[in-house]
Scaffold this active site. Structure first.
Site, PDB file in Angstrom:
ATOM      1  N   GLY A 195     107.290  -2.124  23.730  1.00  0.00           N
ATOM      2  CA  GLY A 195     107.266  -2.975  25.043  1.00  0.00           C
ATOM      3  C   GLY A 195     108.429  -2.509  25.954  1.00  0.00           C
TER       4      GLY A 195
ATOM      5  N   TYR B 198     112.201 -21.391  25.582  1.00  0.00           N
ATOM      6  CA  TYR B 198     112.211 -19.830  26.472  1.00  0.00           C
ATOM      7  C   TYR B 198     113.075 -20.131  27.619  1.00  0.00           C
ATOM      8  CZ  TYR B 198     110.609 -15.369  27.746  1.00  0.00           C
ATOM      9  OH  TYR B 198     110.465 -14.114  28.334  1.00  0.00           O
TER      10      TYR B 198
END
Ligand code: NAD
Length: 449
Positions: A223, A355
């Site tokens: 990624g 998050y």
């Protein structure tokens, strides 16, 4: 993850997309297509800084125009640094408007201004009209970014009082924003708060400006982390990639590709910073805290394991590693630290309280740690990606993913390389005047805009 809609909208469905008025994202020009466009740059504004930058551009091989022209343009630089009241904005603002139709695809508008003081940090003696002019310039830039077409962007460079407008970091920021390396950055102000930083040129910042630097990248197996490792290596750095042992094979592959060194390590280990210092065995010039996880749940359904693991990986490990590297005297002479935040940390996001807390935490950490890094001649900044095409976002439900792509001004998701280019820019010697900030790489996503 491929964006099939963008392919179709620029291929067989182009006419239909136009007829129906559907989003028509333009394939962005990126570094592999060349660093800078070749058409002239129009410099607007009558002050000393505008004159200085016209000369700086000429010295760097750009063609420059100082008056509105009917020629095709690659960029417009607009100087508002001398504006004293909001009425001072109109002449240059309207000249930008007049130049927009002459801009080629994937062109740039860069707006220069002085720092506005916004509560709660404002000094008591700030002049309201002056502050309105400065703050107004940012409003202009953000709205203009929403109006840009054809893959073009608008961004700002905001220079603190007392810092020369031609300081190295201002010039470095300009080369980044003018170049294809900032393809997915739009609607953003880049704050230059000190005159620090190494002098640079447009060509140098497009080349191997990290030669001889040692860089550590966490979460480097795949990624965005793999793209950061590749980009820093491309720019000349020796890269050490860190990832969990379970990702060992992927990490080895990535590090082989970039000529880097693999270090299997869970960054939440109590002694992770000490282990990194010992295994790298050389002064660390660049540290990219990229490793991150999501464990989404509505807060009403959140188990403590989900909450705790996200905080542990995304922010707690970063704080501990920074402290241990400092204790170990592991930093090079002007370290550059860049941490991955997220637009979710700015705007919040349903189902992501854990998050968002961790990523807002990263933004707070970068702001608060800037002074201690400055004492070592270094900087620390955060980069907040919007929707980036990775395995993490590939797991999103199809409709949510499609909406997330199109609600950006650039009407598409970004690529890992776009985030990596912003990090390489903040890792550059010339970025010494930029610290404690958060740069969004989000195509001007509406989330948190
Ligand atoms: P990803 O899941 O594809 O990769 C993350 C990497 O981090 C993986 O290789 C993983 O093994 C590693 N990692 C996880 N926990 C670790 C640990 N404890 N120790 C060491 N390595 C660990 O994620 P990505 O999409 O490439 O995201 C990279 C960063 O960018 C993350 O911090 C993420 O929160 C942030 N971000 C991503 C997006 C996006 O759209 N993809 C948007 C905003 C922010």
């Amino acid at each position: 993850m491929t964006d099939r809609y963008t392919r179709l909208a620029n291929g067989p469905l182009k006419a239909l997309v136009k007829t129906l008025g559907l989003p028509s994202p333009v394939p962005l020009r990126r570094y592999r297509d060349g660093a800078y466009l070749s058409e002239p740059v129009l410099v607007l504004g009558a002050g000393a800084a505008a004159d200085a930058y016209a000369q700086i551009l000429l010295d760097n091989g750009f063609e420059v125009r100082r008056k509105p022209t009917s020629e095709k343009l690659s960029a417009v630089l607009a100087f508002f640094d001398e504006a004293q009241t909001p009425t001072d904005l109109s002449e240059t603002a309207l000249e930008i408007g007049g130049a927009l139709r002459g801009l080629v695809r994937c062109s740039r508008v860069v707006v220069f201004s002085r720092d506005a003081h916004i509560a709660p940090e404002r000094p008591a003696d700030v002049d309201p009209a002056l502050n309105a002019a400065r703050s107004g310039t940012l409003g202009l830039m953000r709205s203009l970014a929403h109006e840009m077409r054809g893959g073009s962007t608008a961004n700002g460079i905001v220079v603190s009082d007392g810092v020369p407008m031609d300081a190295p970091s201002v010039q470095g920021a300009l080369w980044f924003l003018l170049s294809s390396k900032s393809a997915y950055v739009s609607g953003q102000p880049l704050h230059v708060t000190t005159a620090d930083g190494e002098a640079t040129t447009a060509e140098a910042l497009a080349g191997t400006h990290l030669d001889g630097r040692v860089a550590v990248v966490t979460g480097a197996a795949r990624g965005i982390g793999a793209a950061i490792a590749a980009t820093l290596a491309r720019d000349g750095a020796s890269v050490v990639g860190v990832d969990v042992p379970q990702a060992g094979d992927a990490l080895a592959r990535t590090m082989n590709e970039v000529g880097g060194t693999a270090l299997q390590l869970d960054i939440t280990a109590e002694d992770a910073g000490r282990v990194i210092a010992q295994r790298v065995g050389a002064p660390i010039d660049i540290f990219v805290h990229n490793a991150g996880i999501t464990r989404d749940r509505m807060l009403a359904n959140m188990e403590s394991s989900r909450w705790d693991s996200v905080i542990a990986v995304n922010i707690d490990a970063q704080l501990r590693i920074n402290a241990q590297l400092t204790e170990a005297g592991a930093w090079g002479s002007s370290p550059r630290v860049v941490s991955l935040a997220s637009t979710s940390g700015i705007a919040g996001n349903r189902g992501q309280t854990n998050y968002s807390a961790s990523k807002a935490g990263v933004i707070g950490m970068a702001a608060a740690a800037a002074d201690s890094f400055a004492a070592q001649g270094g900087t620390i900044n955060a980069v907040a990606p919007g929707f980036i095409e990775t395995e993490m976002t590939a797991t999103m439900p199809t409709l949510t993913r499609e909406v997330a792509r199109r609600i950006a001004s650039l009407q598409q998701g970004g690529l890992p390389d776009d985030v990596a280019e912003a990090i390489a820019f903040l890792a550059a010697g010339s970025s010494g005047g930029i610290s404690g900030t958060t740069l969004r790489v989000c195509g001007q996503n509406m989330v948190g805009a």
